[in-house]
Design a protein around this motif. Structure first.
Motif, PDB file in Angstrom:
ATOM      1  N   PRO A  54     -17.924 -12.267   8.951  1.00 14.27           N
ATOM      2  CA  PRO A  54     -16.135 -11.427   8.342  1.00 14.27           C
ATOM      3  C   PRO A  54     -15.150 -10.846   7.306  1.00 14.27           C
ATOM      4  O   PRO A  54     -15.744 -12.458   5.990  1.00 14.27           O
ATOM      5  CB  PRO A  54     -15.298 -11.359   9.362  1.00 14.27           C
ATOM      6  CG  PRO A  54     -15.676 -13.360   9.465  1.00 14.27           C
ATOM      7  CD  PRO A  54     -17.490 -13.489   8.609  1.00 14.27           C
ATOM      8  N   LEU A  55     -14.820  -9.911   6.768  1.00 16.58           N
ATOM      9  CA  LEU A  55     -13.820  -9.857   6.296  1.00 16.58           C
ATOM     10  C   LEU A  55     -12.290  -9.253   6.651  1.00 16.58           C
ATOM     11  O   LEU A  55     -12.126  -8.926   7.927  1.00 16.58           O
ATOM     12  CB  LEU A  55     -14.100  -8.323   4.799  1.00 16.58           C
ATOM     13  CG  LEU A  55     -15.276  -8.418   4.769  1.00 16.58           C
ATOM     14  CD1 LEU A  55     -15.312  -6.550   3.628  1.00 16.58           C
ATOM     15  CD2 LEU A  55     -14.458  -9.471   3.215  1.00 16.58           C
ATOM     16  N   LEU A  56     -11.311  -9.823   6.949  1.00 13.47           N
ATOM     17  CA  LEU A  56      -9.551  -9.972   6.867  1.00 13.47           C
ATOM     18  C   LEU A  56      -9.014  -9.110   5.904  1.00 13.47           C
ATOM     19  O   LEU A  56      -8.612  -9.922   4.233  1.00 13.47           O
ATOM     20  CB  LEU A  56      -8.721 -10.850   7.557  1.00 13.47           C
ATOM     21  CG  LEU A  56      -8.117 -10.783   8.427  1.00 13.47           C
ATOM     22  CD1 LEU A  56      -8.120 -10.165   9.593  1.00 13.47           C
ATOM     23  CD2 LEU A  56      -6.937 -12.157   8.291  1.00 13.47           C
ATOM     24  N   ARG A  57      -8.764  -7.504   6.236  1.00  9.49           N
ATOM     25  CA  ARG A  57      -7.698  -7.197   5.282  1.00  9.49           C
ATOM     26  C   ARG A  57      -6.616  -7.044   5.737  1.00  9.49           C
ATOM     27  O   ARG A  57      -6.031  -6.638   6.762  1.00  9.49           O
ATOM     28  CB  ARG A  57      -8.561  -5.506   5.692  1.00  9.49           C
ATOM     29  CG  ARG A  57      -9.539  -5.293   5.328  1.00  9.49           C
ATOM     30  CD  ARG A  57      -9.833  -3.799   5.256  1.00  9.49           C
ATOM     31  NE  ARG A  57      -9.962  -3.257   4.578  1.00  9.49           N
ATOM     32  CZ  ARG A  57     -10.236  -2.055   3.787  1.00  9.49           C
ATOM     33  NH1 ARG A  57     -11.535  -1.614   4.339  1.00  9.49           N
ATOM     34  NH2 ARG A  57      -9.692  -0.989   2.573  1.00  9.49           N
ATOM     35  N   VAL A  58      -5.402  -7.942   4.898  1.00  6.94           N
ATOM     36  CA  VAL A  58      -4.481  -7.822   5.404  1.00  6.94           C
ATOM     37  C   VAL A  58      -3.439  -6.660   4.564  1.00  6.94           C
ATOM     38  O   VAL A  58      -3.438  -7.245   3.123  1.00  6.94           O
ATOM     39  CB  VAL A  58      -4.378  -9.330   4.955  1.00  6.94           C
ATOM     40  CG1 VAL A  58      -2.533  -9.625   4.812  1.00  6.94           C
ATOM     41  CG2 VAL A  58      -4.917 -10.354   5.134  1.00  6.94           C
ATOM     42  N   PRO A  59      -2.726  -6.100   4.834  1.00  8.74           N
ATOM     43  CA  PRO A  59      -1.802  -4.900   4.310  1.00  8.74           C
ATOM     44  C   PRO A  59      -0.684  -5.627   3.557  1.00  8.74           C
ATOM     45  O   PRO A  59      -0.061  -6.281   3.949  1.00  8.74           O
ATOM     46  CB  PRO A  59      -1.887  -4.454   5.355  1.00  8.74           C
ATOM     47  CG  PRO A  59      -2.007  -4.464   6.924  1.00  8.74           C
ATOM     48  CD  PRO A  59      -2.896  -5.610   6.259  1.00  8.74           C
ATOM     49  N   GLN A  60      -0.633  -4.922   2.596  1.00  7.33           N
ATOM     50  CA  GLN A  60       1.111  -6.051   1.764  1.00  7.33           C
ATOM     51  C   GLN A  60       1.909  -4.871   0.679  1.00  7.33           C
ATOM     52  O   GLN A  60       1.165  -3.609   1.456  1.00  7.33           O
ATOM     53  CB  GLN A  60       0.008  -5.921  -0.108  1.00  7.33           C
ATOM     54  CG  GLN A  60      -1.009  -6.985  -0.264  1.00  7.33           C
ATOM     55  CD  GLN A  60      -1.225  -8.226   0.627  1.00  7.33           C
ATOM     56  OE1 GLN A  60       0.110  -8.713  -0.696  1.00  7.33           O
ATOM     57  NE2 GLN A  60      -1.358  -8.626   1.368  1.00  7.33           N
ATOM     58  N   PRO A  61       2.911  -5.316   0.423  1.00  6.64           N
ATOM     59  CA  PRO A  61       4.302  -4.522   0.256  1.00  6.64           C
ATOM     60  C   PRO A  61       3.715  -2.779  -0.515  1.00  6.64           C
ATOM     61  O   PRO A  61       4.775  -1.940  -0.508  1.00  6.64           O
ATOM     62  CB  PRO A  61       4.377  -5.185   0.293  1.00  6.64           C
ATOM     63  CG  PRO A  61       4.921  -6.231   0.631  1.00  6.64           C
ATOM     64  CD  PRO A  61       3.394  -6.365   0.356  1.00  6.64           C
TER      65      PRO A  61
END
Length: 231
Positions: A54-61
């Motif tokens: 898996p990849l986890l895409r984590v939104p940033q500011p």
């Protein structure tokens, strides 16, 4: 409102299931994007250092995404940053022991890959025996731990999230032929049953998972399929 996480997935991948189970246990909203690993899209190859899920895409500011790879890393990040029930023990030694058993689960998956994909009867039996030995190790560990229903007693943990996808394979394999892998591991069998009933485990895959796994076996011309109907 916090931006939603995205889990880049494959329909069968047990490592993806670990992360999905952790997200579901913590009741964290997330989007699942499924890719075909046989035809990896360019955007995926650009952001996946190992070319794996898996990849986890984590939104940033700043509007961009941080990308995490490797399932155990993703699970640890979720444990450290997300609300919901704790999935690791609070005690440092117990936590380290759980992490070690998570790695042991990965070692089981390595043997399981050969077991499910080989066309060779001798290799198949070697992998079956390796799995028997590894699950006997797990049986011994469970005997020394609090009495179920989960790995460390009443509380669901990341070790459970690691082993649930392993047991899911055998839900399909057992319909083809009895492997006898769990004949002498009653505690493992009880743990397996408890995990199969957990909502997060059930919902970590699509309902068509068994059909997808059987198609995978057929594609690999797996020796396992030749055992269908045998006692």
């Amino acid at each position: 409102m916090t931006a939603q996480l995205t889990l880049v997935s494959h329909l069968l991948c047990p490592y993806v299931q670990r992360a999905a189970i952790a997200l579901l246990e913590k009741d964290v909203p997330f989007e699942r994007v499924v890719i075909d690993l046989a035809q990896k899209p360019d955007w995926f190859l650009e952001i996946s250092p190992l070319g794996k899920v898996p990849l986890l895409r984590v939104p940033q500011p700043n509007g961009k995404d941080a990308v995490l790879f490797e399932s155990n890393v993703i699970c640890e990040y979720l444990e450290e940053t997300q609300p919901g029930p704790r999935l690791h023990p609070e005690d440092p030694l117990a936590r380290a022991e759980h992490r070690a058993w998570m790695e042991f689960g990965s070692a089981i998956l390595a043997d399981l890959w050969g077991y499910e994909t080989t066309r060779d009867a001798d290799v198949f039996e070697q992998k079956r025996q390796a799995l028997v030995a590894k699950f006997q190790r797990v049986e011994t560990a469970l005997t020394a731990l609090p009495n179920g229903p989960y790995f460390a007693g009443a509380r669901f943990s990341l070790v459970d999230a690691v082993f649930a996808p392993i047991f899911r394979y055998f839900d399909v394999f057992d319909q083809i032929s009895d492997s006898h892998i769990f004949d002498k591991t009653p505690k493992v069998r009880a743990w397996r049953r408890a995990l199969s009933e957990r909502p997060s485990v059930r919902h970590a895959v699509v309902p068509e998972y068994p059909q997808h796994l059987r198609a995978f076996l057929q594609k690999h011309e797996a020796h396992l399929l030749t055992l269908a109907g045998r006692a």
